[in-house]
Design an enzyme around this catalytic site. Structure first.
Site, PDB file in Angstrom:
ATOM      1  N   ARG A  78       0.868  -1.174   0.000  1.00 27.93           N
ATOM      2  CA  ARG A  78       0.000   0.000   0.000  1.00 27.93           C
ATOM      3  C   ARG A  78       0.906   1.225   0.000  1.00 27.93           C
ATOM      4  O   ARG A  78       1.592   1.493   0.983  1.00 27.93           O
ATOM      5  CB  ARG A  78      -0.898  -0.025   1.236  1.00 27.93           C
ATOM      6  CG  ARG A  78      -1.730   1.214   1.428  1.00 27.93           C
ATOM      7  CD  ARG A  78      -2.681   1.071   2.626  1.00 27.93           C
ATOM      8  NE  ARG A  78      -3.354   2.321   2.854  1.00 27.93           N
ATOM      9  CZ  ARG A  78      -3.170   3.094   3.929  1.00 27.93           C
ATOM     10  NH1 ARG A  78      -2.348   2.727   4.905  1.00 27.93           N
ATOM     11  NH2 ARG A  78      -3.813   4.237   4.045  1.00 27.93           N
ATOM     12  N   HIS A 121      -2.536  10.893   1.319  1.00 33.19           N
ATOM     13  CA  HIS A 121      -2.046  10.606   2.673  1.00 33.19           C
ATOM     14  C   HIS A 121      -1.455  11.916   3.220  1.00 33.19           C
ATOM     15  O   HIS A 121      -0.264  12.007   3.499  1.00 33.19           O
ATOM     16  CB  HIS A 121      -1.023   9.463   2.634  1.00 33.19           C
ATOM     17  CG  HIS A 121      -0.770   8.792   3.951  1.00 33.19           C
ATOM     18  ND1 HIS A 121      -0.929   7.446   4.151  1.00 33.19           N
ATOM     19  CD2 HIS A 121      -0.344   9.273   5.146  1.00 33.19           C
ATOM     20  CE1 HIS A 121      -0.616   7.118   5.403  1.00 33.19           C
ATOM     21  NE2 HIS A 121      -0.255   8.227   6.023  1.00 33.19           N
ATOM     22  N   GLU A 166      -7.056   8.245   6.580  1.00 34.96           N
ATOM     23  CA  GLU A 166      -7.314   8.840   7.881  1.00 34.96           C
ATOM     24  C   GLU A 166      -7.750  10.301   7.805  1.00 34.96           C
ATOM     25  O   GLU A 166      -7.056  11.204   8.301  1.00 34.96           O
ATOM     26  CB  GLU A 166      -6.066   8.714   8.774  1.00 34.96           C
ATOM     27  CG  GLU A 166      -5.631   7.274   8.983  1.00 34.96           C
ATOM     28  CD  GLU A 166      -4.433   7.130   9.910  1.00 34.96           C
ATOM     29  OE1 GLU A 166      -3.820   8.139  10.271  1.00 34.96           O
ATOM     30  OE2 GLU A 166      -4.107   5.994  10.276  1.00 34.96           O
ATOM     31  N   ASN A 295      -7.616   1.347  10.008  1.00 30.08           N
ATOM     32  CA  ASN A 295      -6.320   1.478  10.686  1.00 30.08           C
ATOM     33  C   ASN A 295      -6.552   1.447  12.186  1.00 30.08           C
ATOM     34  O   ASN A 295      -7.401   2.192  12.696  1.00 30.08           O
ATOM     35  CB  ASN A 295      -5.637   2.812  10.329  1.00 30.08           C
ATOM     36  CG  ASN A 295      -5.208   2.864   8.874  1.00 30.08           C
ATOM     37  OD1 ASN A 295      -5.355   1.894   8.136  1.00 30.08           O
ATOM     38  ND2 ASN A 295      -4.673   4.011   8.473  1.00 30.08           N
ATOM     39  N   TYR A 297      -4.494   1.148  16.071  1.00 30.15           N
ATOM     40  CA  TYR A 297      -3.273   1.066  16.885  1.00 30.15           C
ATOM     41  C   TYR A 297      -3.590   0.852  18.361  1.00 30.15           C
ATOM     42  O   TYR A 297      -2.905   0.108  19.044  1.00 30.15           O
ATOM     43  CB  TYR A 297      -2.438   2.347  16.719  1.00 30.15           C
ATOM     44  CG  TYR A 297      -1.850   2.471  15.338  1.00 30.15           C
ATOM     45  CD1 TYR A 297      -0.597   1.949  15.055  1.00 30.15           C
ATOM     46  CD2 TYR A 297      -2.567   3.077  14.306  1.00 30.15           C
ATOM     47  CE1 TYR A 297      -0.064   2.024  13.779  1.00 30.15           C
ATOM     48  CE2 TYR A 297      -2.044   3.153  13.022  1.00 30.15           C
ATOM     49  CZ  TYR A 297      -0.785   2.627  12.761  1.00 30.15           C
ATOM     50  OH  TYR A 297      -0.262   2.693  11.492  1.00 30.15           O
ATOM     51  N   GLU A 356      -3.667  -0.575   8.207  1.00 33.95           N
ATOM     52  CA  GLU A 356      -2.503  -0.207   9.028  1.00 33.95           C
ATOM     53  C   GLU A 356      -2.665  -0.813  10.401  1.00 33.95           C
ATOM     54  O   GLU A 356      -3.745  -0.735  11.008  1.00 33.95           O
ATOM     55  CB  GLU A 356      -2.364   1.302   9.227  1.00 33.95           C
ATOM     56  CG  GLU A 356      -1.785   2.048   8.077  1.00 33.95           C
ATOM     57  CD  GLU A 356      -1.603   3.539   8.373  1.00 33.95           C
ATOM     58  OE1 GLU A 356      -1.391   3.917   9.554  1.00 33.95           O
ATOM     59  OE2 GLU A 356      -1.696   4.315   7.407  1.00 33.95           O
TER      60      GLU A 356
HETATM   61  O1  IFM Z   1       2.747   6.923  10.494  1.00 37.84           O
HETATM   62  C1  IFM Z   1       1.363   7.015  10.649  1.00 37.84           C
HETATM   63  C2  IFM Z   1       0.678   6.902   9.298  1.00 37.84           C
HETATM   64  O2  IFM Z   1       1.147   7.836   8.403  1.00 37.84           O
HETATM   65  C3  IFM Z   1      -0.803   7.082   9.467  1.00 37.84           C
HETATM   66  N1  IFM Z   1      -1.342   6.221  10.493  1.00 37.84           N
HETATM   67  C4  IFM Z   1      -0.654   6.155  11.747  1.00 37.84           C
HETATM   68  C5  IFM Z   1       0.822   5.932  11.538  1.00 37.84           C
HETATM   69  C6  IFM Z   1       1.548   5.863  12.898  1.00 37.84           C
HETATM   70  O3  IFM Z   1       1.382   7.051  13.605  1.00 37.84           O
END
Ligand code: IFM
Length: 452
Positions: A78, A121, A166, A295, A297, A356
């Site tokens: 990607r 992005h 995002e 995405n 985290y 992500e």
């Molecule tokens: O590095 C970033 C990415 O560009 C977008 N999503 C979160 C990642 C980690 O912060």
């Protein structure tokens, strides 16, 4: 001891990166500045005064970068396109810029790697920012023209396209907190910006379907927030519902249901004037997509206590969550990914890709020259189990892209935070796979997670 867990045949194994974070060569090939060039060169905005001028020099080193992705057996990549490389003034096509991505796509296919192209992005051409950027409704047409340019050039060889990465970050970090470019701190602007991002997405999808092969899959990538109330109180529950509308449903609902959530437009968002939403906009935004990029985290905790950080959300967005954290201070909670994927499946019924997931880690280089990142392996293993758990509960998850291929420019944190499965020595720009890259290689090869 449990046995290994397999993924279904055809599950897509990928890795992801973004143009400004890796390319460098910011003044080469006819490229003009983007808002991130301007922002990163503004004193005090980036840790250590870093910028993306050189980054990983991927612009020059892409062939060997793709060789390494192929060597690791990673089936999909990607990448994002730099709009200001393709259209330096935001409007006029720069042949050299387009050719870079044309070669990149060919290079991926020659190595048997499937491209997933992200169009935006975060690196808006500065020339368009000077015309009002995402606040100017005209941006939806500018974005559509740019998307069509890319679709016409690489569309015949690019099976999947993501419009935006995002948009929450663009709207809120860019306009409310000022942590991201263009660095504004006027919260009232986040809503029209979010709407224009949504409109650009829908308009571009419809236009691209007219020029790309019928089997092309279209998507958008959202950093959905897995939110939980800080307590059992009704006030915290209400704050969490509200934060969900502001952070998640402001994108999900118009894109997948064709209507903004009532919670946003009934005045509780503290922004009563939604006249920037014109008749017909919501229908345009709801252009059908083939999968949703998710995405994830970390989860976030919401408390009704504290002041509003910006209209409609809370300073206590990010109330402390006990337990282990990454070096970003982000809580580690794989089950949050399961819950999120199941929730999106149940409420929106859309196929998904995890576009992500990954973590920053201390990443000390060992005496043998290798980063032995067991912490990252544990993070990835936990989250891949979480994906399987979601699939066991019925979520239609079709692939997983680890963030990120190699260490790179981590936005406001500069180069201090490393998310890569491949280590980059920023003095020599040498790339060295970390243990996590070898671990991922074996997961991909086996289409299964090792026994625990
Ligand atoms: O590095 C970033 C990415 O560009 C977008 N999503 C979160 C990642 C980690 O912060």
């Amino acid at each position: 001891m449990s046995t290994s867990r397999s993924f279904p045949p055809g599950f897509v194994w990928g890795t992801a990166a973004a143009a400004y974070q890796i390319e460098g060569a910011v003044a080469e090939g006819g490229r003009a500045p983007s808002i991130w060039d301007t922002f990163s060169h503004t004193a005090g905005k980036i840790d250590g005064g870093d910028n993306g001028d050189i980054a990983c020099d991927h612009f020059h080193r892409w062939p060997t970068d793709l060789d390494l992705i192929a060597e690791l057996g990673i089936a999909a990549y990607r990448f994002s396109v730099s709009w200001s490389r393709v259209m330096p003034d935001g409007r006029t096509v720069n042949a050299e810029g387009v050719e870079f991505y044309d070669r990149l796509v060919d290079g991926l296919l020659e190595r048997g790697i499937q491209p997933l192209m992200t169009l935006y992005h975060w690196d808006l051409p500065q020339a368009l920012e000077d015309e009002g950027g995402w606040l100017n409704r005209d941006i939806a047409d500018r974005f559509t023209d740019y998307a069509l340019t890319m679709g016409k050039v690489v569309g015949d060889r690019t099976p999947a396209v993501t419009t935006l990465n995002e948009p929450w970050c663009s709207a809120y970090l860019g306009y409310a907190t000022g942590e991201h470019a263009p660095g504004l701190t006027d919260p009232s602007k986040s809503y029209p910006v979010a709407h224009h991002l949504n409109l650009a997405h829908g308009r571009a999808v419809t236009a691209l379907r007219g020029v790309m092969p019928a089997e092309t899959e279209f998507s958008v990538t959202l950093n959905l927030h897995q939110l939980e109330p800080a307590s059992l109180s009704e006030a915290d529950a209400e704050a969490t519902r509200h934060a969900d509308a502001v952070a998640n449903r402001i994108f999900l609902d118009p894109m997948l249901r064709g209507r903004y959530p009532d919670e946003l437009i009934d005045g509780t968002s503290h922004l009563t004037d939604w006249s920037f939403v014109h008749d017909g906009d919501e229908a345009e935004i709801a252009a059908p997509i083939d999968f949703l990029g998710v995405n994830y985290y970390a989860p976030a905790r919401i408390s009704a206590d504290g002041e509003y950080l910006w209209p409609g959300t809370y300073r206590a967005f990010g109330a402390p969550i006990p337990g282990p954290k990454t070096i970003m201070n982000w809580p580690i909670r794989p089950s949050g990914l399961t819950d999120l994927l199941v929730r999106v499946h149940e409420e929106y019924g859309v196929p998904m890709m995890v576009t992500e997931n990954g973590c920053a880690a201390p990443d000390l280089v060992g005496a043998d020259g290798i980063v032995h990142d067991d912490d990252r392996i544990a993070y990835l293993d936990g989250h891949l189990h979480a994906v399987l758990d979601a699939m066991d509960s019925g979520a239609d998850v079709r692939g997983y892209y680890v963030w990120t291929f190699m260490d790179n420019f981590e936005w406001a944190w500069g180069y201090a935070k490393r998310f890569g499965i491949v280590h980059v020595d920023y003095d020599t720009l040498v790339r060295t796979p970390k243990d996590s890259a070898r671990w991922y290689q074996s997961v991909v090869a086996n289409n299964a997670l090792p026994s625990r």
